[in-house]
Motif scaffolding. Structure first.
Motif, PDB file in Angstrom:
ATOM      1  N   MET A  33      -3.025 -15.736  10.737  1.00 20.48           N
ATOM      2  CA  MET A  33      -3.304 -14.571   9.923  1.00 20.48           C
ATOM      3  C   MET A  33      -3.139 -13.324  10.791  1.00 20.48           C
ATOM      4  SD  MET A  33      -6.387 -13.753   7.315  1.00 20.48           S
ATOM      5  CE  MET A  33      -5.668 -14.813   6.103  1.00 20.48           C
ATOM      6  N   TYR A  34      -2.492 -12.330  10.226  1.00 21.69           N
ATOM      7  CA  TYR A  34      -2.239 -11.088  10.943  1.00 21.69           C
ATOM      8  C   TYR A  34      -3.223 -10.022  10.471  1.00 21.69           C
ATOM      9  CZ  TYR A  34       2.153 -13.428  11.935  1.00 21.69           C
ATOM     10  OH  TYR A  34       3.092 -14.333  12.332  1.00 21.69           O
ATOM     11  N   PHE A  35      -3.842  -9.325  11.417  1.00 22.79           N
ATOM     12  CA  PHE A  35      -4.786  -8.266  11.075  1.00 22.79           C
ATOM     13  C   PHE A  35      -4.188  -6.876  11.260  1.00 22.79           C
ATOM     14  CE2 PHE A  35      -7.398 -11.943  11.984  1.00 22.79           C
ATOM     15  CZ  PHE A  35      -8.227 -11.946  10.881  1.00 22.79           C
ATOM     16  N   GLN A  36      -3.088  -6.790  12.005  1.00 26.05           N
ATOM     17  CA  GLN A  36      -2.381  -5.528  12.200  1.00 26.05           C
ATOM     18  C   GLN A  36      -0.892  -5.798  12.095  1.00 26.05           C
ATOM     19  OE1 GLN A  36      -3.546  -4.155  16.058  1.00 26.05           O
ATOM     20  NE2 GLN A  36      -5.503  -3.357  15.333  1.00 26.05           N
ATOM     21  N   SER A  37      -0.153  -4.797  11.648  1.00 28.18           N
ATOM     22  CA  SER A  37       1.286  -4.992  11.463  1.00 28.18           C
ATOM     23  C   SER A  37       2.016  -5.213  12.785  1.00 28.18           C
ATOM     24  CB  SER A  37       1.892  -3.801  10.719  1.00 28.18           C
ATOM     25  OG  SER A  37       1.705  -2.611  11.451  1.00 28.18           O
ATOM     26  N   LYS A  38       1.481  -4.687  13.888  1.00 28.23           N
ATOM     27  CA  LYS A  38       2.164  -4.888  15.170  1.00 28.23           C
ATOM     28  C   LYS A  38       1.992  -6.301  15.710  1.00 28.23           C
ATOM     29  CE  LYS A  38      -1.580  -2.587  17.614  1.00 28.23           C
ATOM     30  NZ  LYS A  38      -1.922  -1.394  18.371  1.00 28.23           N
ATOM     31  N   GLN A  39       1.164  -7.125  15.075  1.00 27.76           N
ATOM     32  CA  GLN A  39       1.006  -8.518  15.474  1.00 27.76           C
ATOM     33  C   GLN A  39       2.122  -9.404  14.913  1.00 27.76           C
ATOM     34  OE1 GLN A  39      -2.960  -9.187  13.932  1.00 27.76           O
ATOM     35  NE2 GLN A  39      -3.844  -9.054  15.986  1.00 27.76           N
ATOM     36  N   ILE A  40       2.862  -8.910  13.943  1.00 34.55           N
ATOM     37  CA  ILE A  40       3.968  -9.680  13.374  1.00 34.55           C
ATOM     38  C   ILE A  40       5.124  -9.633  14.369  1.00 34.55           C
ATOM     39  CG2 ILE A  40       5.579  -9.863  11.442  1.00 34.55           C
ATOM     40  CD1 ILE A  40       3.452  -8.453   9.721  1.00 34.55           C
ATOM     41  N   PRO A  41       5.552 -10.786  14.881  1.00 40.19           N
ATOM     42  CA  PRO A  41       6.560 -10.796  15.955  1.00 40.19           C
ATOM     43  C   PRO A  41       7.849 -10.057  15.627  1.00 40.19           C
ATOM     44  CG  PRO A  41       5.651 -12.990  15.612  1.00 40.19           C
ATOM     45  CD  PRO A  41       5.103 -12.123  14.526  1.00 40.19           C
ATOM     46  N   THR A  42       8.321 -10.151  14.406  1.00 41.77           N
ATOM     47  CA  THR A  42       9.571  -9.497  14.024  1.00 41.77           C
ATOM     48  C   THR A  42       9.451  -7.979  14.040  1.00 41.77           C
ATOM     49  OG1 THR A  42       9.899 -11.371  12.541  1.00 41.77           O
ATOM     50  CG2 THR A  42      11.383  -9.504  12.278  1.00 41.77           C
ATOM     51  N   LEU A  43       8.245  -7.463  13.864  1.00 41.11           N
ATOM     52  CA  LEU A  43       8.044  -6.022  13.737  1.00 41.11           C
ATOM     53  C   LEU A  43       7.451  -5.366  14.970  1.00 41.11           C
ATOM     54  CD1 LEU A  43       6.472  -5.952  10.159  1.00 41.11           C
ATOM     55  CD2 LEU A  43       8.874  -5.776  10.795  1.00 41.11           C
ATOM     56  N   GLU A  44       7.162  -6.123  15.999  1.00 39.31           N
ATOM     57  CA  GLU A  44       6.412  -5.575  17.134  1.00 39.31           C
ATOM     58  C   GLU A  44       7.135  -4.445  17.865  1.00 39.31           C
ATOM     59  OE1 GLU A  44       5.522  -8.865  19.621  1.00 39.31           O
ATOM     60  OE2 GLU A  44       7.618  -9.295  20.078  1.00 39.31           O
ATOM     61  N   ASN A  45       8.458  -4.377  17.817  1.00 46.06           N
ATOM     62  CA  ASN A  45       9.192  -3.325  18.531  1.00 46.06           C
ATOM     63  C   ASN A  45       9.486  -2.098  17.671  1.00 46.06           C
ATOM     64  OD1 ASN A  45       9.293  -4.864  20.886  1.00 46.06           O
ATOM     65  ND2 ASN A  45      11.112  -5.951  20.174  1.00 46.06           N
ATOM     66  N   LEU A  46       9.017  -2.104  16.435  1.00 46.51           N
ATOM     67  CA  LEU A  46       9.290  -0.988  15.529  1.00 46.51           C
ATOM     68  C   LEU A  46       8.158   0.033  15.582  1.00 46.51           C
ATOM     69  CD1 LEU A  46      10.523  -2.982  12.394  1.00 46.51           C
ATOM     70  CD2 LEU A  46      11.913  -1.941  14.183  1.00 46.51           C
ATOM     71  N   SER A  47       8.466   1.244  15.129  1.00 49.13           N
ATOM     72  CA  SER A  47       7.428   2.275  15.046  1.00 49.13           C
ATOM     73  C   SER A  47       6.493   1.952  13.877  1.00 49.13           C
ATOM     74  CB  SER A  47       8.062   3.649  14.842  1.00 49.13           C
ATOM     75  OG  SER A  47       8.598   3.745  13.539  1.00 49.13           O
ATOM     76  N   HIS A  48       5.370   2.642  13.842  1.00 49.80           N
ATOM     77  CA  HIS A  48       4.382   2.408  12.787  1.00 49.80           C
ATOM     78  C   HIS A  48       4.987   2.634  11.402  1.00 49.80           C
ATOM     79  CE1 HIS A  48       0.441   2.111  10.968  1.00 49.80           C
ATOM     80  NE2 HIS A  48       0.656   3.261  10.342  1.00 49.80           N
ATOM     81  N   ARG A  49       5.739   3.704  11.262  1.00 47.80           N
ATOM     82  CA  ARG A  49       6.371   4.020   9.973  1.00 47.80           C
ATOM     83  C   ARG A  49       7.382   2.937   9.581  1.00 47.80           C
ATOM     84  NH1 ARG A  49       8.256   9.908   9.203  1.00 47.80           N
ATOM     85  NH2 ARG A  49       6.092  10.068   8.575  1.00 47.80           N
ATOM     86  N   GLU A  50       8.178   2.470  10.541  1.00 45.67           N
ATOM     87  CA  GLU A  50       9.178   1.437  10.250  1.00 45.67           C
ATOM     88  C   GLU A  50       8.508   0.109   9.887  1.00 45.67           C
ATOM     89  OE1 GLU A  50      12.845   2.909  13.117  1.00 45.67           O
ATOM     90  OE2 GLU A  50      11.217   1.712  13.985  1.00 45.67           O
ATOM     91  N   ARG A  51       7.403  -0.221  10.564  1.00 50.65           N
ATOM     92  CA  ARG A  51       6.670  -1.452  10.232  1.00 50.65           C
ATOM     93  C   ARG A  51       6.120  -1.375   8.813  1.00 50.65           C
ATOM     94  NH1 ARG A  51       4.247  -0.840  15.487  1.00 50.65           N
ATOM     95  NH2 ARG A  51       2.348  -0.128  14.446  1.00 50.65           N
ATOM     96  N   ASN A  52       5.524  -0.237   8.461  1.00 49.49           N
ATOM     97  CA  ASN A  52       4.983  -0.090   7.107  1.00 49.49           C
ATOM     98  C   ASN A  52       6.079  -0.174   6.056  1.00 49.49           C
ATOM     99  OD1 ASN A  52       2.285   0.052   7.737  1.00 49.49           O
ATOM    100  ND2 ASN A  52       2.275   2.272   7.922  1.00 49.49           N
ATOM    101  N   GLN A  53       7.238   0.404   6.351  1.00 47.09           N
ATOM    102  CA  GLN A  53       8.355   0.323   5.406  1.00 47.09           C
ATOM    103  C   GLN A  53       8.835  -1.115   5.262  1.00 47.09           C
ATOM    104  OE1 GLN A  53       9.535   2.901   3.480  1.00 47.09           O
ATOM    105  NE2 GLN A  53      10.620   1.270   2.434  1.00 47.09           N
ATOM    106  N   ALA A  54       8.932  -1.841   6.364  1.00 47.76           N
ATOM    107  CA  ALA A  54       9.364  -3.240   6.310  1.00 47.76           C
ATOM    108  C   ALA A  54       8.371  -4.089   5.519  1.00 47.76           C
ATOM    109  CB  ALA A  54       9.525  -3.791   7.722  1.00 47.76           C
ATOM    110  N   ILE A  55       7.083  -3.832   5.703  1.00 47.86           N
ATOM    111  CA  ILE A  55       6.065  -4.573   4.960  1.00 47.86           C
ATOM    112  C   ILE A  55       6.141  -4.234   3.479  1.00 47.86           C
ATOM    113  CG2 ILE A  55       3.573  -4.799   4.624  1.00 47.86           C
ATOM    114  CD1 ILE A  55       3.356  -4.454   7.718  1.00 47.86           C
ATOM    115  N   TYR A  56       6.296  -2.962   3.172  1.00 45.90           N
ATOM    116  CA  TYR A  56       6.427  -2.548   1.776  1.00 45.90           C
ATOM    117  C   TYR A  56       7.644  -3.219   1.129  1.00 45.90           C
ATOM    118  CZ  TYR A  56       7.276   0.380  -2.287  1.00 45.90           C
ATOM    119  OH  TYR A  56       7.522   0.811  -3.554  1.00 45.90           O
ATOM    120  N   ASP A  57       8.778  -3.204   1.827  1.00 45.50           N
ATOM    121  CA  ASP A  57       9.996  -3.823   1.293  1.00 45.50           C
ATOM    122  C   ASP A  57       9.796  -5.323   1.086  1.00 45.50           C
ATOM    123  OD1 ASP A  57      11.221  -1.354   1.332  1.00 45.50           O
ATOM    124  OD2 ASP A  57      12.263  -1.715   3.237  1.00 45.50           O
TER     125      ASP A  57
END
Length: 93
Positions: A1-25
């Motif tokens: 279970m992930y508690f923060q978006s930066k814990q998702i391995p695929t998204l760890e190198n992205l900025s906060h805005r890019e991670r949120n967009q990827a999660i939204y998509d």
């Protein structure tokens, strides 16, 4: 279970805005059944809390509402992130 978006391995190198967009998509591209599942889990979390709040009167009900508002994202966000991570893995193998 992930508690923060930066814990998702695929998204760890992205900025906060890019991670949120990827999660939204990812959440938008889920099957309708998974989207309904997420919404039902949120309702199942909120309904008992609001049901309990109907028994309280005065200031205690205000405290209960504040606790509910604070707990809502703490409980529902990890569910969304975990389901979104599975969808992100499908999109970006």
């Amino acid at each position: 279970m992930y508690f923060q978006s930066k814990q998702i391995p695929t998204l760890e190198n992205l900025s906060h805005r890019e991670r949120n967009q990827a999660i939204y998509d990812a959440l938008q591209s889920m099957s309708p059944w998974k989207q309904v599942l997420i919404k039902l889990l949120k309702i199942l979390f909120l309904f008992p809390l609001f049901w309990l709040l109907t028994d309280f009167h005065g200031w205690i009900s205000v405290v209960g509402l504040i606790v509910t508002v604070l707990l809502y994202p703490i409980v529902t966000r990890p569910i969304e992130l975990t389901l979104a991570a599975g969808e992100i893995k499908k999109q970006h193998p």
